[in-house]
Design a protein around this motif. Structure first.
Motif, short mmCIF file in Angstrom:
data_model
loop_
_atom_site.label_atom_id
_atom_site.label_comp_id
_atom_site.label_asym_id
_atom_site.label_seq_id
_atom_site.Cartn_x
_atom_site.Cartn_y
_atom_site.Cartn_z
N VAL A 1 20.08 -67.26 -4.71
CA VAL A 1 20.98 -67.81 -5.72
C VAL A 1 22.26 -66.98 -5.82
O VAL A 1 23.34 -67.53 -6.04
N VAL B 1 19.72 -75.45 -7.92
CA VAL B 1 20.65 -74.36 -8.20
C VAL B 1 21.96 -74.57 -7.46
O VAL B 1 23.05 -74.41 -8.02
N ILE C 1 20.93 -67.85 -13.50
CA ILE C 1 20.20 -67.86 -12.23
C ILE C 1 19.37 -66.59 -12.12
O ILE C 1 19.74 -65.53 -12.64
N SER D 1 15.14 -74.82 -5.19
CA SER D 1 16.41 -74.10 -5.09
C SER D 1 17.60 -75.04 -4.93
O SER D 1 18.73 -74.67 -5.27
#
Length: 652
Positions: free
Chosen positions: A114, A87, A13, A84
């Motif tokens: 993240v 993630v 990340i 995002s």
């Protein structure tokens, strides 16, 4: 099949462009995933053409490397804020993360996001200070800022005691301590050249060190999956894929038990009690029987079909017809209420636009003139795997409303569709608003970080204040750059990026992330210049364009086809101006038809898809075809457009 204590599952990340995909290239080389004579492209994980062209990761991807007798599953995640949500879901499959931080830039907006997600899940990150060989790199300063960010985000004492590595993903070396390679303190000056760049001798030493420190740290610091392989089977779907031959495919980590091809299971669905409020609780909404038809695991970059998987494995699975994100797949003998897992958080859209059938006079000349049904079918296929996307049929005969996480999220979808041969028209992006319990209007807000040379900061602050941005902080990096932090509405950023690049001569860097909803900021200034609208159809003529360029910035060149209602340039004034770009000079007996070739025309402004979406006004559309991006008025007829304006004025 590897023993569970020899499996390591982790994700990479970072903020966009901090080197995640490039690091994986070096990991592949160090682990010898490819043959010695194999020709491997750079950023091999960015398999999509758009990802390669833009240099960004759009969708998370899985890979596996073997080091000594360990199996290391690595997931490359997107760095851009618009993606995002990928993630968030990936982190539910792993036991740790590699957090990459640029040695020069330090933590950036997406780094915060993240990392916050990883810490909330109880993961203990491994921090890699990347690009430590760059000029002006400040690994110690970047590390200090990263530690402060951990504290600010409420990291536990165990999480604060994170392992630290330094390196260069591009050059293929990661070490635990750069100073160890600099030997004695008095020798340090010999290893540094002007600007703080590491000397060639030291760089060679580091390159020889390779990636062993990284692999050893992963094996030592990342816990093996804590699972019971003898319990009844259970897993949660974290990622979706689609096959025209097999149907929908789900991916996740097997949490308990074992599963073979042909086994029966049950698909358990759940939902949050209130959308966007996971703290309000959740409930089970259904359970249905299914049978496993295919199983895959990832080895290197390829998915390999297998007959059996066990707890700790990250697997791809096909069988259940309507498998969706967050579904629990469990043994048919389990009680559904006891086996069900909490639903995953799925990010809510913040921006919407209309996808319309192309009704212009050039429809069908470049690609497929899609009907409304074909447009819906293509979007429904996208909805199967792109869970951040929403489509609403508002009963319009010419199109549907599509919502996503941001301008880039929707622009990527449009670009993919045009490359598939579709033609369509899209409207200006608009933010999605909500009302709170007191009836107040709320709009999406963003944290904006801008790095610019000192001389441009005044102009940037002035422009963003007009867009109702709030300056939160100013930090000098000591290299002639200044970092500005703003809180600004998503609406205030629409249409700003191209102006920002012009204002900073292309030297500025801006990044933002969605932070939540805040009070409506009121009316914002619109586009300062009007459109140059064609009132005739035909081919653009040099004679006419030469006259028009004195009062406008042109979007077309001589011989380009134009039609009534098409926008051929940007007016120098605030209002729209009608024009006839096809008008040619009347030729006399002594004039040659080739005389116009010498017209002193400037090079027209080339509109890309993103710049066109930023530029258009509310009554304008972007016409997208496989070969062309045009801008046009929603109502093409000059006469009908005037009538519509009169009706609006009368109603007001």
């Amino acid at each position: 099949m590897h023993a569970v204590d020899r499996i390591r599952n982790l994700a990479i990340i970072a903020h966009i462009d901090h080197g995640k995909t490039t690091l994986i290239d070096s990991i592949f080389r160090a682990a010898r995933v490819f043959r010695e004579n194999a020709r491997v492209e750079e950023r091999v994980m960015d398999s999509n053409d758009l990802e390669r062209e833009r240099g960004i990761t759009i969708r998370s991807k899985h890979c596996t490397v073997e080091w000594k007798d360990y199996l290391i599953n690595i997931i490359d995640t997107p760095g851009h804020a618009d993606f995002s949500g990928e993630v968030e879901r990936v982190l539910s499959m792993v036991d740790s993360v590699l957090l990459l931080v640029d040695a020069n830039e330090g933590p950036m907006p997406q780094t915060r996001y993240v990392l916050m997600r990883a810490l909330r899940l109880g993961l203990r990150p491994i921090v890699i200070v990347n690009k430590a060989d760059r000029p002006n790199a400040d690994p110690s300063g970047a590390l200090d800022k990263t530690f402060d960010l951990f504290v600010e985000l409420g990291a536990t004492n165990e999480q604060l005691d994170f392992p630290i590595l330094y390196g260069s993903g591009l050059e293929g070396w990661i070490v635990e301590d750069i100073d160890e390679y600099r030997k004695e303190e008095h020798e340090r000056e010999e290893h540094l050249s002007d600007g703080g760049r590491l000397s060639p001798g030291l760089l060679q030493e580091l390159a020889d060190a390779g990636m062993d420190d990284l692999f050893e740290t992963i094996v030592r610091e990342v816990p093996a999956p804590s699972v019971d392989q003898e319990a009844p089977f259970r897993m949660q779907v974290s990622t979706l894929a689609w096959s025209d031959y097999i149907g929908r495919i789900g991916c996740g980590r097997v949490l308990e038990g074992r599963l073979k091809v042909g086994d029966e299971l049950q698909r358990i669905t759940t939902r949050h009690l209130r959308i966007g409020e996971p703290e309000a609780g959740w409930e089970r909404t259904g359970a249905e029987a299914a049978r496993v038809t295919h199983l895959w695991v990832t080895r290197g970059l390829e998915n390999r079909e297998v007959d059996e998987v066990a707890a700790g494995d990250i697997v791809w699975l096909a069988g259940p017809d309507d498998i969706t994100l967050g579904d629990t797949l469990a043994s048919p003998a389990d009680d559904p209420d006891g086996a069900a897992l909490p639903p995953l958080e799925i990010e809510e859209p913040t921006v919407s636009m209309f996808f319309l059938v192309n009704n212009g006079p050039f429809a069908g000349q470049d690609g497929k003139a899609a009907t409304l049904r074909q447009l819906k079918d293509r979007l429904e296929r996208e909805l199967r795997v792109n869970v951040a996307l929403r489509m609403e049929d508002l009963g319009r005969p010419d199109g549907v409303k599509v919502s996503g996480r941001g301008e880039l999220h929707l622009a990527i979808l449009i670009e993919e569709m045009r490359r598939e041969g579709f033609e369509l028209c899209v409207s200006r992006p608009e933010v999605i608003t909500h009302r709170d319990e007191h009836g107040r209007l709320l709009e999406p807000m963003e944290q904006l970080i801008i790095d610019v040379p000192d001389e441009y900061q005044g102009a940037i602050i002035q422009e963003l204040s007009l867009r109702k941005g709030e300056l939160l902080g100013v930090e000098s990096t000591g290299t002639g750059l200044v970092r500005l932090e703003f809180s600004i509405s998503t609406r205030g950023l629409i249409g700003y990026r191209s102006g920002f690049l012009t204002e900073t001569r292309g030297l500025g860097v801006m990044s933002s992330r969605f932070t939540g909803y805040g009070p409506w900021k009121g009316e914002l200034p619109g586009r300062e210049r009007g459109s140059l609208v064609s009132q005739s159809s035909g081919e653009a003529a040099s004679y006419s364009l030469e006259n028009l360029q004195q009062r406008a910035t042109l979007f077309v060149s001589p011989m380009d086809p134009v039609y009534e209602g098409m926008i051929v340039g940007e007016n120098s004034r605030a209002d729209d101006m009608l024009c006839n770009p096809t008008k040619r000079k009347q030729l006399g007996n002594y004039r040659s038809s080739t005389k116009e070739i010498d017209a002193g025309l400037k090079v027209p402004r080339l509109l890309t898809l993103e710049s066109a979406l930023e530029w258009i006004a509310g009554d304008e559309l972007v016409e997208v075809t496989p070969r062309t991006v045009r801008v046009r008025k929603h109502i093409l007829s000059t006469e009908q457009r005037k009538k519509a304006e009169k009706r609006v004025t009368a109603e007001a």
